[in-house]
Design a protein around this motif. Structure first.
Motif, PDB file in Angstrom:
ATOM      1  N   VAL A  11      22.268 -21.995  44.052  1.00 39.31           N
ATOM      2  CA  VAL A  11      23.210 -21.318  43.315  1.00 39.31           C
ATOM      3  C   VAL A  11      24.485 -21.643  43.627  1.00 39.31           C
ATOM      4  CG1 VAL A  11      23.892 -18.675  42.352  1.00 39.31           C
ATOM      5  CG2 VAL A  11      21.390 -19.363  43.116  1.00 39.31           C
TER       6      VAL A  11
ATOM      7  N   ASN B 160      28.363  -9.860  42.114  1.00 36.84           N
ATOM      8  CA  ASN B 160      27.937  -8.930  40.803  1.00 36.84           C
ATOM      9  C   ASN B 160      26.645  -9.387  40.370  1.00 36.84           C
ATOM     10  OD1 ASN B 160      30.465  -7.336  40.755  1.00 36.84           O
ATOM     11  ND2 ASN B 160      31.387  -9.321  40.018  1.00 36.84           N
ATOM     12  N   TRP B 161      26.127 -10.506  40.714  1.00 37.71           N
ATOM     13  CA  TRP B 161      24.875 -10.909  40.123  1.00 37.71           C
ATOM     14  C   TRP B 161      23.597 -10.772  40.973  1.00 37.71           C
ATOM     15  CZ3 TRP B 161      26.095 -16.916  39.193  1.00 37.71           C
ATOM     16  CH2 TRP B 161      26.935 -16.909  38.201  1.00 37.71           C
ATOM     17  N   GLN B 162      23.579 -10.002  41.813  1.00 37.09           N
ATOM     18  CA  GLN B 162      22.538  -9.860  42.960  1.00 37.09           C
ATOM     19  C   GLN B 162      21.374  -9.440  42.432  1.00 37.09           C
ATOM     20  OE1 GLN B 162      24.101  -7.200  45.866  1.00 37.09           O
ATOM     21  NE2 GLN B 162      25.915  -8.497  46.140  1.00 37.09           N
ATOM     22  N   LEU B 163      20.799 -10.642  41.644  1.00 37.60           N
ATOM     23  CA  LEU B 163      19.332 -10.546  40.973  1.00 37.60           C
ATOM     24  C   LEU B 163      18.445 -11.299  41.830  1.00 37.60           C
ATOM     25  CD1 LEU B 163      20.603 -11.659  37.400  1.00 37.60           C
ATOM     26  CD2 LEU B 163      20.312  -9.125  38.423  1.00 37.60           C
TER      27      LEU B 163
ATOM     28  N   HIS C  83      27.694 -21.247  42.154  1.00 37.72           N
ATOM     29  CA  HIS C  83      28.809 -20.480  41.972  1.00 37.72           C
ATOM     30  C   HIS C  83      28.233 -19.296  41.922  1.00 37.72           C
ATOM     31  CE1 HIS C  83      31.377 -23.982  41.032  1.00 37.72           C
ATOM     32  NE2 HIS C  83      30.462 -24.391  40.266  1.00 37.72           N
ATOM     33  N   TYR C  84      27.835 -18.582  42.869  1.00 38.36           N
ATOM     34  CA  TYR C  84      27.255 -17.282  43.348  1.00 38.36           C
ATOM     35  C   TYR C  84      28.300 -16.494  42.976  1.00 38.36           C
ATOM     36  CZ  TYR C  84      24.963 -13.259  45.363  1.00 38.36           C
ATOM     37  OH  TYR C  84      24.327 -12.089  45.388  1.00 38.36           O
ATOM     38  N   ASP C  85      28.082 -15.379  42.267  1.00 35.84           N
ATOM     39  CA  ASP C  85      28.971 -13.808  42.062  1.00 35.84           C
ATOM     40  C   ASP C  85      28.148 -13.018  42.577  1.00 35.84           C
ATOM     41  OD1 ASP C  85      30.140 -11.944  40.847  1.00 35.84           O
ATOM     42  OD2 ASP C  85      30.827 -13.134  39.165  1.00 35.84           O
TER      43      ASP C  85
ATOM     44  N   TYR D 229      15.072 -14.149  41.746  1.00 37.08           N
ATOM     45  CA  TYR D 229      14.882 -15.514  40.847  1.00 37.08           C
ATOM     46  C   TYR D 229      13.556 -15.607  41.111  1.00 37.08           C
ATOM     47  CZ  TYR D 229      19.990 -16.261  41.080  1.00 37.08           C
ATOM     48  OH  TYR D 229      21.252 -16.133  41.030  1.00 37.08           O
TER      49      TYR D 229
ATOM     50  N   SER E  99      30.706  -6.019  49.858  1.00 35.71           N
ATOM     51  CA  SER E  99      30.744  -7.441  49.116  1.00 35.71           C
ATOM     52  C   SER E  99      31.924  -8.224  50.001  1.00 35.71           C
ATOM     53  CB  SER E  99      30.998  -7.220  48.030  1.00 35.71           C
ATOM     54  OG  SER E  99      32.455  -6.517  47.321  1.00 35.71           O
TER      55      SER E  99
END
Length: 104
Positions: free
Chosen positions: A18, A24-27, A20-22, A29, A71
């Protein structure tokens, strides 16, 4: 953030990257297909942080970053799941390595 498998024969395979980790995406995979991993394979998780003034989410680039739940704090916690035969002893399947030193 990346996960790389390092096989006993010296071959390496990146199974997640990943770039360009953001935060806000803490998902989670999931792999499209399961991977059979031979004994002796290492799973290496790496993360790189931008604690510079160029990171608009960094509230104070002059501060040392410590572990924490916010964060703007260091909170890398690589998680993974393993599916194995129920006859196997999990303690014999997974071995936790010592934390890397100096980013090695």
């Amino acid at each position: 953030m990346s996960y790389t498998l390092e096989f006993p024969d010296g071959r390496k395979e990146t199974i997640l990257s990943v770039s360009h980790y953001d935060f806000n995406w803490q998902l989670g995979y999931e792999l499209a297909q399961p991977i059979k991993i031979p004994k002796g394979t290492k799973l290496v998780g790496r993360a790189h942080y931008d604690n510079s003034p160029n990171n608009k989410y960094n509230p104070d680039p002059s501060r040392t970053v410590y572990y924490g739940n916010q964060s703007w704090e260091e909170m890398m916690q690589p998680w993974f799941a393993v599916i194995m035969d129920k006859k196997l002893d999990p303690k014999k399947v997974l071995k936790r390595a010592s934390p890397a030193v100096n980013g090695a």
